[in-house]
Design an enzyme around this catalytic site. Structure first.
Site, PDB file in Angstrom:
ATOM      1  N   TYR A  32      -0.557  30.587  16.608  1.00  0.00           N
ATOM      2  CA  TYR A  32      -0.124  29.453  17.427  1.00  0.00           C
ATOM      3  C   TYR A  32       0.188  28.245  16.551  1.00  0.00           C
ATOM      4  CZ  TYR A  32      -4.600  27.054  16.818  1.00  0.00           C
ATOM      5  OH  TYR A  32      -5.675  26.398  16.274  1.00  0.00           O
ATOM      6  N   ARG A  51       5.233  27.368   9.265  1.00  0.00           N
ATOM      7  CA  ARG A  51       3.857  27.891   9.211  1.00  0.00           C
ATOM      8  C   ARG A  51       3.649  28.999  10.245  1.00  0.00           C
ATOM      9  NH1 ARG A  51      -1.127  23.789   9.672  1.00  0.00           N
ATOM     10  NH2 ARG A  51      -0.421  23.727  11.824  1.00  0.00           N
ATOM     11  N   ARG A  99      -5.166  49.421  25.333  1.00  0.00           N
ATOM     12  CA  ARG A  99      -6.178  48.885  24.424  1.00  0.00           C
ATOM     13  C   ARG A  99      -6.531  49.851  23.291  1.00  0.00           C
ATOM     14  NH1 ARG A  99     -11.131  48.116  22.821  1.00  0.00           N
ATOM     15  NH2 ARG A  99     -11.790  45.973  22.384  1.00  0.00           N
ATOM     16  N   HIS A 101      -7.471  49.343  18.767  1.00  0.00           N
ATOM     17  CA  HIS A 101      -7.429  48.397  17.642  1.00  0.00           C
ATOM     18  C   HIS A 101      -6.181  48.542  16.777  1.00  0.00           C
ATOM     19  CE1 HIS A 101     -11.524  47.749  18.799  1.00  0.00           C
ATOM     20  NE2 HIS A 101     -11.726  46.870  17.821  1.00  0.00           N
ATOM     21  N   LYS A 146      -3.159  30.666  11.048  1.00  0.00           N
ATOM     22  CA  LYS A 146      -3.418  29.881  12.260  1.00  0.00           C
ATOM     23  C   LYS A 146      -3.426  30.841  13.450  1.00  0.00           C
ATOM     24  CE  LYS A 146      -2.348  25.422  14.372  1.00  0.00           C
ATOM     25  NZ  LYS A 146      -3.664  24.793  14.335  1.00  0.00           N
ATOM     26  N   GLU A 178     -13.553  22.656   5.481  1.00  0.00           N
ATOM     27  CA  GLU A 178     -12.721  21.815   6.352  1.00  0.00           C
ATOM     28  C   GLU A 178     -13.498  21.518   7.632  1.00  0.00           C
ATOM     29  OE1 GLU A 178      -9.179  23.808   7.791  1.00  0.00           O
ATOM     30  OE2 GLU A 178     -10.222  25.725   7.950  1.00  0.00           O
ATOM     31  N   LEU A 202      -7.196  26.001   6.611  1.00  0.00           N
ATOM     32  CA  LEU A 202      -5.833  25.977   7.117  1.00  0.00           C
ATOM     33  C   LEU A 202      -5.090  24.876   6.359  1.00  0.00           C
ATOM     34  CD1 LEU A 202      -3.898  27.095   9.376  1.00  0.00           C
ATOM     35  CD2 LEU A 202      -4.372  24.941  10.543  1.00  0.00           C
TER      36      LEU A 202
END
Ligand SMILES: Cc1ncc(COP(=O)(O)O)c(C=O)c1O
Length: 291
Positions: A32, A51, A99, A101, A146, A178, A202
């Protein structure tokens, strides 16, 4: 009425529906961006889109639209949802698949774009500074991505809130990394210092702006990590993020920084960032633009 883009279609926000087997919902398998809008115009949009595409690459995901198409979508949304100051939220999840992985092949990502309101306390926090709590960095080792998998960030922020603090400052062993949703900076003897952009943080777009501003203004800085003790002994501490811009930290746990007042360099950088926002979003012709 609020609108959103869902897979390229502009719809009323309340009408947006996502399948329960969307991998973003079940695995946090998505990425995102949050982009600030000032005066109805996005700030540092191309950096954010770059990014987003870098994050996609790091998780072997293809974004089903080009940067130009996303940009057009954002501008259309800002056109219909006319707002002076808000944030664009853009999320791309890997898409819908039974579903499992294992990363499915040949599915198309789910893309949503909508607008968020500013944090209510922002101006007050920017002026007076915030209290932060030191918390162990319990997140994974790819904090450079991110991703929407934010449970680690959520849990450390909650720890800070329980200590009546507005942000968690994270550390691995003695090294400060951070914040739960921000980059952390210290000033000591006039030298600005922040963690290098590696897999432990990040690489914030605001961080990038502050580094560029510092270079332009000849403010000495180093991208070098610092310890918890150095944080507590700093002359100034501040955080940066898209939503908090430059926000002073005036108390860390029970220790007052700069006698509990925002520092001079912090205030200068706050002002320089505001000037950069002004030049990018309000007056194109400014000679100060970093672009
Ligand atoms: C963990 C983390 N670090 C740093 C930042 C600051 O990044 P930016 O300046 O791009 O908003 C954020 C922003 O959400 C974040 O979540």
């Amino acid at each position: 009425m609020a609108y959103m883009f869902l897979n390229g279609k502009l719809i009323e926000r309340t009408k947006g529906k996502i399948d329960v087997e969307d991998r973003g919902f079940q695995f946090g398998d998505g990425i995102y961006e949050v982009i600030a809008v000032y005066g109805g115009r996005p700030f540092a949009l191309s950096d954010h889109l770059d990014r987003l595409f870098e994050s996609a690459k790091k998780i072997y995901m293809e974004i089903p639209y080009s940067k130009k198409e996303l940009e057009d979508g954002i501008h259309r949304l800002l056109h219909v949802d006319k707002r002076e100051h808000c944030y664009i939220y853009i999320q791309v999840s890997r898409g819908i698949s039974p579903r499992n992985h294992i990363i499915p092949q040949r599915i198309s990502g789910t893309v949503i774009i909508y607008l968020l309101d500013p944090i209510r306390e922002k101006e007050n926090w920017k002026r007076r500074g915030i209290k932060a709590a030191i918390t162990e960095d319990i997140r994974w080792l790819r904090c450079d991505i991110k991703t929407t998998s934010l449970l680690g960030n959520v849990l450390v922020k909650q720890k800070a809130v329980e200590k009546q603090a507005s942000e968690a400052i994270l550390h691995r062993e003695q090294r400060v990394t951070e914040g739960s949703s921000s980059n952390v900076w210290i000033v000591k003897d006039g030298l600005l210092r922040t963690h290098p952009a590696d897999q432990f943080i990040l690489n914030g777009i605001t961080r990038k702006q502050i580094l560029a501003i510092s270079k332009q203004q000849r403010i000495p800085y180093v991208e070098q990590s610092f310890t918890v003790d150095e944080l507590l002994g700093a002359d100034e501490v501040f955080i940066t993020s898209t939503t908090m811009e430059v926000t002073p930290v005036v108390e860390v746990d029970e220790v007052k920084i700069n006698e509990g007042k925002p520092g001079l360099l912090t205030k200068k950088l706050q002002w320089l960032l505001e000037r950069e926002i002004q030049s990018q979003c309000f007056d194109d012709a400014s000679p100060f633009s970093l672009k």
